[in-house]
Write a protein that holds these residues in place. Structure first.
Motif, short mmCIF file in Angstrom:
data_model
loop_
_atom_site.label_atom_id
_atom_site.label_comp_id
_atom_site.label_asym_id
_atom_site.label_seq_id
_atom_site.Cartn_x
_atom_site.Cartn_y
_atom_site.Cartn_z
N GLU A 60 1.83 22.38 0.54
CA GLU A 60 1.26 23.64 0.01
C GLU A 60 -0.16 23.81 0.55
O GLU A 60 -0.91 22.83 0.64
N PRO A 61 -0.54 25.05 0.90
CA PRO A 61 -1.89 25.24 1.45
C PRO A 61 -2.98 25.12 0.39
O PRO A 61 -2.76 25.41 -0.77
N PHE A 62 -4.12 24.70 0.85
CA PHE A 62 -5.34 24.70 0.02
C PHE A 62 -5.14 24.04 -1.34
O PHE A 62 -5.28 24.68 -2.38
N VAL A 63 -4.82 22.77 -1.29
CA VAL A 63 -4.70 22.02 -2.56
C VAL A 63 -5.86 21.02 -2.74
O VAL A 63 -5.96 20.37 -3.76
N LYS A 112 -9.70 24.38 -4.34
CA LYS A 112 -10.23 24.63 -5.70
C LYS A 112 -11.26 25.76 -5.65
O LYS A 112 -11.27 26.65 -6.49
N LEU A 113 -12.12 25.68 -4.62
CA LEU A 113 -13.11 26.75 -4.47
C LEU A 113 -12.42 28.08 -4.22
O LEU A 113 -12.76 29.10 -4.83
N LEU A 114 -11.41 28.07 -3.35
CA LEU A 114 -10.68 29.30 -3.06
C LEU A 114 -10.05 29.87 -4.33
O LEU A 114 -10.16 31.06 -4.63
N ASP A 115 -9.38 29.01 -5.10
CA ASP A 115 -8.75 29.47 -6.33
C ASP A 115 -9.77 30.10 -7.28
O ASP A 115 -9.50 31.13 -7.90
N LEU A 161 -18.19 24.89 1.24
CA LEU A 161 -18.52 23.67 0.49
C LEU A 161 -19.73 22.96 1.11
O LEU A 161 -20.47 22.27 0.43
N ARG A 162 -19.91 23.17 2.42
CA ARG A 162 -21.04 22.51 3.10
C ARG A 162 -22.24 23.45 3.23
O ARG A 162 -23.32 23.02 3.59
N ASN A 163 -22.03 24.72 2.99
CA ASN A 163 -23.10 25.71 3.16
C ASN A 163 -23.16 26.61 1.94
O ASN A 163 -22.78 27.78 1.98
N LEU A 164 -23.63 26.04 0.86
CA LEU A 164 -23.57 26.73 -0.44
C LEU A 164 -24.22 28.12 -0.42
O LEU A 164 -23.68 29.04 -1.03
N TRP A 208 -18.59 36.02 -1.33
CA TRP A 208 -18.33 36.86 -2.51
C TRP A 208 -18.41 38.34 -2.11
O TRP A 208 -17.56 39.14 -2.51
N ALA A 209 -19.40 38.68 -1.29
CA ALA A 209 -19.52 40.07 -0.81
C ALA A 209 -18.28 40.46 0.00
O ALA A 209 -17.79 41.59 -0.09
N ASP A 210 -17.75 39.53 0.78
CA ASP A 210 -16.54 39.81 1.58
C ASP A 210 -15.34 40.10 0.68
O ASP A 210 -14.53 40.99 0.95
N LEU A 211 -15.24 39.30 -0.37
CA LEU A 211 -14.14 39.49 -1.31
C LEU A 211 -14.25 40.87 -1.99
O LEU A 211 -13.26 41.58 -2.16
N CYS A 212 -15.48 41.23 -2.32
CA CYS A 212 -15.71 42.54 -2.94
C CYS A 212 -15.37 43.66 -1.95
O CYS A 212 -14.79 44.69 -2.33
N LEU A 213 -15.69 43.45 -0.66
CA LEU A 213 -15.34 44.45 0.36
C LEU A 213 -13.82 44.60 0.44
O LEU A 213 -13.30 45.73 0.50
N ALA A 214 -13.13 43.47 0.43
CA ALA A 214 -11.66 43.52 0.52
C ALA A 214 -11.10 44.29 -0.67
O ALA A 214 -10.19 45.13 -0.52
N LEU A 215 -11.65 44.03 -1.85
CA LEU A 215 -11.21 44.73 -3.06
C LEU A 215 -11.44 46.23 -2.93
O LEU A 215 -10.59 47.05 -3.27
#
Ligand code: URA
Length: 285
Positions: free
Chosen positions: A147-150, A155-158, A261-264, A271-278
């Motif tokens: 399964e992808p991204f487990v 966790k961050l993605l979820d 995870l390495r570049n907090l 988050w801005a990208d996710l909002c753009l997608a929405l």
């Protein structure tokens, strides 16, 4: 002096981009030796579970040919990619990926990683989702789980998806460009990307998502190569901020969760990208 590294240490060095050469094991030496003399066309097509693609056969490098262990034991390793991917339904596509032996990644995998999403509405159909999230390739955890991204990135993605009302089991499908784990978490090679590309293309045709979130360099290159000239030369930062297209579906480019995870500080940009997608999705509704 001998440099005795275990698999985890090699992976760690690879992750840090530190190349290390070590003498091949006896088994690796055998693979190399056979690959150097075995003709690519020696893969027995009759042993393929599905009809072979003739182009794929000739595209196989010499090392992709069958591995002959002894006179009476022949273990073919690679086979041509199945034909007819572009007309397969969802279960056929799943089966084709599960049985794929078209590139050398099949040799080291525990599981193929087709993707995860809600259950299909009826047998033979793809899950119904508006969102498709595309990552790069399975890592060690994903290879074991199928399964992808487990892992940690998952966790961050979820958590990020949850923040916009999305969940991998109810309303979003998560897939990767590559369906098998590259060893040591190395980058996928161009031939591996090319062999896997028809699977993701067909997944997208069947899912008919309304928005695709392309996470990281490999997903962005794979999805935008046909619409953004020289996409591979553009920094990811330049591709963010506006929707692109993949075969008529809007695509938003964003950072890969493992990078975040390495570049907090870049989490705010993701988050801005996710909002753009929405926003793109809501505008289209
Ligand atoms: N990274 C990816 O790109 N995909 C996974 O499934 C896991 C880690």
């Amino acid at each position: 002096m001998s440099l005795d590294l275990d698999e985890r240490q090699r992976a760690m060095l690879a992750e840090m981009n530190i190349p290390v050469w070590w003498p091949p094991t006896a088994a690796e030496a055998e693979v190399e030796a056979v690959a150097m003399v075995a003709p690519a066309a020696s893969v027995p097509a009759a042993s393929s579970p599905v009809a072979p693609e003739s182009i794929a056969v000739s595209a196989q490098p010499a090392r992709a040919a069958g591995l002959k262990h002894s006179e009476d034991q022949v273990a073919p390793t690679l086979q041509p990619r199945p034909t007819g991917i572009d007309t397969m339904d969802w279960p056929a596509l799943q089966a084709a990926v599960a049985g794929c032996r078209a590139c050398k990644l099949c040799e080291g995998r525990h599981n193929t990683v087709f993707g995860v999403g809600p259950a299909a509405p009826a047998p033979g159909l793809a899950p119904q989702v508006d969102w498709l999230i595309v990552g790069e390739a399975p890592g060690e955890n994903e290879d074991l789980a199928g399964e992808p991204f487990v892992g940690q990135a998952g966790k961050l993605l979820d958590n990020m998806l949850r923040a916009v009302g999305l969940d991998r089991h109810s309303n979003a499908f998560i897939a990767n460009v590559i369906k098998c784990r590259p060893p040591g978490n190395r980058n996928p090679e161009p031939e591996e990307v090319a062999q896997c590309e028809p699977y993701l293309r067909r997944q997208i045709e069947l899912l008919q998502p309304k928005i695709i979130l392309a996470m990281g360099r490999f997903a962005v290159n794979a999805l935008l190569q046909a619409t953004v000239p020289e996409v591979h030369k553009l920094p990811l930062g330049k591709l963010r901020g506006q929707p692109h297209q993949y075969r008529g579906v809007p695509v938003v480019a964003t950072y890969h969760p493992a990078y975040l995870l390495r570049n907090l500080p870049d989490k705010a940009k993701a988050w801005a990208d996710l909002c753009l997608a929405l926003e793109v999705l809501q505008r289209a509704a």
